[in-house]
Design an enzyme around this catalytic site. Sequence first.
Site, PDB file in Angstrom:
ATOM      1  N   LYS A 169     -10.537 -19.266   7.128  1.00 30.85           N
ATOM      2  CA  LYS A 169     -10.139 -19.746   5.809  1.00 30.85           C
ATOM      3  C   LYS A 169      -8.849 -20.576   5.877  1.00 30.85           C
ATOM      4  O   LYS A 169      -8.761 -21.640   5.260  1.00 30.85           O
ATOM      5  CB  LYS A 169      -9.922 -18.518   4.912  1.00 30.85           C
ATOM      6  CG  LYS A 169      -9.940 -18.795   3.467  1.00 30.85           C
ATOM      7  CD  LYS A 169      -9.912 -17.480   2.701  1.00 30.85           C
ATOM      8  CE  LYS A 169      -8.875 -16.535   3.294  1.00 30.85           C
ATOM      9  NZ  LYS A 169      -8.192 -15.710   2.308  1.00 30.85           N
ATOM     10  N   ARG A 228      -9.532 -12.263  19.016  1.00 29.42           N
ATOM     11  CA  ARG A 228      -8.219 -12.709  18.568  1.00 29.42           C
ATOM     12  C   ARG A 228      -7.173 -11.625  18.832  1.00 29.42           C
ATOM     13  O   ARG A 228      -6.041 -11.911  19.236  1.00 29.42           O
ATOM     14  CB  ARG A 228      -8.284 -13.016  17.067  1.00 29.42           C
ATOM     15  CG  ARG A 228      -7.018 -13.603  16.490  1.00 29.42           C
ATOM     16  CD  ARG A 228      -7.256 -14.167  15.109  1.00 29.42           C
ATOM     17  NE  ARG A 228      -7.007 -13.175  14.072  1.00 29.42           N
ATOM     18  CZ  ARG A 228      -7.153 -13.408  12.754  1.00 29.42           C
ATOM     19  NH1 ARG A 228      -7.589 -14.580  12.342  1.00 29.42           N
ATOM     20  NH2 ARG A 228      -6.895 -12.469  11.866  1.00 29.42           N
ATOM     21  N   ARG A 240      -1.892  -8.824  16.998  1.00 28.90           N
ATOM     22  CA  ARG A 240      -1.962  -8.222  15.660  1.00 28.90           C
ATOM     23  C   ARG A 240      -2.694  -6.898  15.747  1.00 28.90           C
ATOM     24  O   ARG A 240      -3.849  -6.843  16.157  1.00 28.90           O
ATOM     25  CB  ARG A 240      -2.706  -9.161  14.692  1.00 28.90           C
ATOM     26  CG  ARG A 240      -1.784 -10.151  14.031  1.00 28.90           C
ATOM     27  CD  ARG A 240      -2.544 -11.075  13.114  1.00 28.90           C
ATOM     28  NE  ARG A 240      -3.205 -10.379  12.004  1.00 28.90           N
ATOM     29  CZ  ARG A 240      -3.686 -11.004  10.936  1.00 28.90           C
ATOM     30  NH1 ARG A 240      -3.580 -12.325  10.855  1.00 28.90           N
ATOM     31  NH2 ARG A 240      -4.284 -10.338   9.969  1.00 28.90           N
TER      32      ARG A 240
END
Length: 369
Positions: A193, A307, A313
């Site tokens: 996005k 990722r 993360r």
Amino acid sequence: MIKLHDKFFKPFISAKEIDEALARMVNEIANDIGDEIPVFIGILNGSFMVVSDFVKKYPKPCEVTFIKLASYEGVKSTEDIQRLIGLTQDLTGRTVIILEDIIDTGNTLNEVHRIFKNEKVKSLKIATLFYKPEAYKKDFKLHYVGIEIPNKFIVGYGLDYDGLGRDIPEVYQIKDTQHMTNLVLFGPPGAGKGTQAEFLKEKYNLVHISTGDVFRFNMKNETALGMLAKSYIDKGALVPDQVTIDMLNAEVEKNADANGFIFDGFPRTNAQAEALDKLMDSKDSQINAMIALEVDDEVLVKRLLERGKTSGRKDDANEAVIRNRIKVYYDETAILKDYYTAQKKYFGVDGIGSIEDITVRLSSVIDKL
Ligand code: IMP
Ligand code: MG
């Protein structure tokens, strides 16, 4: 952005630019006239500010007077005819300079020349602060022009929209808010996005408003709204929708030049979607579409785990956490999908493929709005 009656206007020409243009005009005119005492004639109502500021800068003695455009009904027609009234002074042998705020079609100028036809002035010169070359339909010479502007309605510095705006010291230009493109962008975590929003804002001159970023910005800069939001967050409470809407409103107003907005992270509930509709409506605008990137769960899980290996993360590292984030996303989207589908504004876009492919799909939705 300001609102006068039903229309919105954005900042266009600053007080400083106006001042500089006037100074140039004063210079030119004073040089041309030399030591004669000119009669400056303003045309009311619009020119009162130009004339006042102009004569204050004028370096030599001069006379100042005004005439006024008044509507009157033609005898044979119901058509509204404008006549200049108030020219009572004997101007025989005088150098007369008409000082106009704006020359648009040139109709007023036509009247000026008509009433001066029988005056035995030494010379009649036309000076205007603003001039719209694309709108001008006459061939009377304009001797002095301050600033040429496009053929769009302006207000401020003496110019009004239906009575309002004359007192504003700067000039504002009308904003077409009805034709803005405002999107609500949705996509599950990992759908790309952010990447697509970057591209869309470039291509369509949209401003990307990510609610998360707006919150962080307001709290970091300790704005009144940021402090208010923080007081809820610190208590572990949800920030009330009205506070978020007020922040979004501030962002929209800050970006008066945008062709539209991409809302990202908001709305999340029916109540918020309704509040956003109200906000856009108050701007004489609307949300045009909710666009959701659709990506299969298994593809998302794989992408995010991938990722997580490099991004560090934590929420990308654990498959159970990822699956839960995706589930939360679908729970929220389902509600909004219904809301926007009911308004025929929901568009799902296949989010699997190359960045370019997805961009093309998004563009084809937007181009049809
Ligand atoms: P004209 O079309 O040159 O005769 O201009 C007529 C008058 O229309 C001007 O003196 C202004 O009062 C008004 N006008 C023209 N353009 C604008 C504008 O952009 N804003 C506000 N008033 C305008
Ligand atoms: Mg005028």
